[in-house]
Write a protein that holds these residues in place. Structure first.
Motif, short mmCIF file in Angstrom:
data_model
loop_
_atom_site.label_atom_id
_atom_site.label_comp_id
_atom_site.label_asym_id
_atom_site.label_seq_id
_atom_site.Cartn_x
_atom_site.Cartn_y
_atom_site.Cartn_z
N PRO A 277 4.30 4.62 -21.50
CA PRO A 277 4.64 4.67 -20.07
C PRO A 277 3.38 4.51 -19.22
N ASN A 278 3.51 3.76 -18.12
CA ASN A 278 2.38 3.50 -17.23
C ASN A 278 2.84 3.65 -15.78
N ARG A 279 1.89 3.99 -14.94
CA ARG A 279 2.15 4.08 -13.50
C ARG A 279 0.95 3.50 -12.74
N ILE A 280 1.22 2.54 -11.90
CA ILE A 280 0.20 1.95 -11.03
C ILE A 280 0.56 2.27 -9.58
N SER A 281 -0.42 2.74 -8.82
CA SER A 281 -0.23 3.03 -7.40
C SER A 281 -1.08 2.05 -6.60
N TYR A 282 -0.44 1.28 -5.72
CA TYR A 282 -1.15 0.25 -4.96
C TYR A 282 -1.87 0.86 -3.76
N LEU A 283 -3.15 0.50 -3.62
CA LEU A 283 -3.97 0.97 -2.50
C LEU A 283 -4.14 -0.12 -1.44
N GLU A 284 -4.35 -1.37 -1.88
CA GLU A 284 -4.51 -2.50 -0.97
C GLU A 284 -3.71 -3.68 -1.52
N VAL A 285 -3.05 -4.41 -0.62
CA VAL A 285 -2.35 -5.64 -0.98
C VAL A 285 -2.67 -6.66 0.11
N ALA A 286 -3.50 -7.63 -0.23
CA ALA A 286 -3.86 -8.70 0.71
C ALA A 286 -3.42 -10.01 0.08
N PRO B 275 0.83 -1.21 0.00
CA PRO B 275 0.00 0.00 0.00
C PRO B 275 0.87 1.26 0.00
N GLY B 276 0.65 2.13 -0.97
CA GLY B 276 1.48 3.32 -1.13
C GLY B 276 2.63 3.14 -2.09
N GLY B 277 2.93 1.88 -2.45
CA GLY B 277 4.00 1.62 -3.40
C GLY B 277 3.54 1.79 -4.84
N GLU B 278 4.51 1.79 -5.77
CA GLU B 278 4.19 2.01 -7.17
C GLU B 278 4.81 0.94 -8.05
N TRP B 279 4.19 0.74 -9.19
CA TRP B 279 4.77 -0.03 -10.30
C TRP B 279 4.85 0.92 -11.48
N ARG B 280 6.07 1.28 -11.88
CA ARG B 280 6.28 2.13 -13.04
C ARG B 280 6.92 1.28 -14.14
#
Length: 305
Positions: free
Chosen positions: A76-85, A59-64
């Motif tokens: 180019p893409n950017r994903i920002s994680y909100l929940e990781v279960a 949570p709070g991390g990114e995938w660029r």
């Protein structure tokens, strides 16, 4: 392709939902989504390749990352994680880079065990029905999602084979109650005395027995060599079950440990699922007797208490 579940009424007109069942354990499918070594091999529609710059799945991390299209264009893409279960659910926001027309949406990915397989459902929610229709029309998002999951299925099948082709199951009746056997694993001050085949000793540097926690140890072989190991716990149910992903150094596998009470004794079962059939073939002749030695050492340790 399986039928997707019915979307919520208030977002139905601005969603794209894609669902597929995979013949692979849930932990492995989840890892394919969260490990850059996996994801670069399957992400995107047919003809695309992916270069990952940053992948920080928390949570709070990114995938660029950059998706390279078959026409030579880069996206180019950017994903920002909100929940990781882990390994049940991912929730993230997607946004394109500013120099391109942005494609912004919110995605929930669920991983569900269904009849020995893993059902993945991607639910992308767009700001409006018009934006959903634009992305579907201009970017082929519906077909692209289906192709992406098809590529994941091919990646899992090509690298893993069937589950039975890469699974080692070892079981032993231990002459001790369930709680004592579980604590022999859960307590690193006990674990260090019996973990590993005959002749091995252990230095446990970190042991965080909770989902997402790290287990880091160095196994000292009878030949004097040191073997660094690192795993991440994904499920912990005291005192019945532990699941962890072994990630380093070389042999990548998921271990499921169950502790079943049988009167005053405990049936201990280890189920190891390797990432590939080829990796399984390399180690099975060592692992099978090593697990039996491990059980012998555990039994001896408990008898000495």
């Amino acid at each position: 392709m399986t039928a997707s579940s019915k979307p919520a009424a208030h977002t139905a007109d601005r969603e794209i939902v894609t669902t597929r069942d995979f013949d692979a354990p849930r932990e492995l499918v989840f890892a394919a989504w969260t490990d850059a070594k996996h994801v670069s091999n399957w992400w995107g529609p047919n003809g695309f390749t992916t270069t990952t710059h940053v992948m920080d799945v928390r949570p709070g991390g990114e995938w660029r990352f950059i998706m390279h299209g078959p026409d030579g264009r880069n996206y180019p893409n950017r994903i920002s994680y909100l929940e990781v279960a882990r390994p049940e659910r991912l929730v993230y926001k997607h946004g394109g880079e500013v120099e391109l027309e942005p494609v912004d949406f919110h995605t929930t990915v669920t991983f569900t065990e269904v009849n020995g397989k893993t059902r993945v459902t991607m639910r992308a929610v767009f700001p409006s029905a018009e934006e959903r229709d634009r992305v579907a029309r201009e970017y082929g998002a519906v077909e692209g999602g289906q192709q992406t999951l098809a590529r994941l299925a091919e990646h899992l099948a090509g690298s893993t084979g069937t589950v039975s082709d890469r699974t080692i199951t070892s079981t032993r009746i231990i002459e001790a109650p369930q709680e004592r056997v579980f604590q022999a694993f859960a307590n690193p001050d006990q674990l260090k005395y019996w973990w590993g085949p005959n002749g091995f000793a252990n230095t446990i540097e970190k042991f965080e027995l909770y989902p997402g926690g790290t287990w880091r140890l160095t196994m000292h072989g009878p030949d004097g060599a040191d073997y660094h190991n690192e795993s991440v716990f994904t499920e912990v149910s005291v005192p019945e079950r532990v699941v962890f992903e072994h990630r380093e150094p070389v042999h990548r596998f998921t271990m499921e440990m169950t502790f079943a009470a049988e009167g005053d004794r405990t049936r201990l079962t280890w189920r190891m699922v390797f990432e590939s059939a080829s990796e399984f073939a390399k180690v099975k002749d060592f692992i099978v007797p090593a697990n039996e030695q491990n059980f012998d050492r555990l039994a001896a340790h408990l008898a000495s208490l």
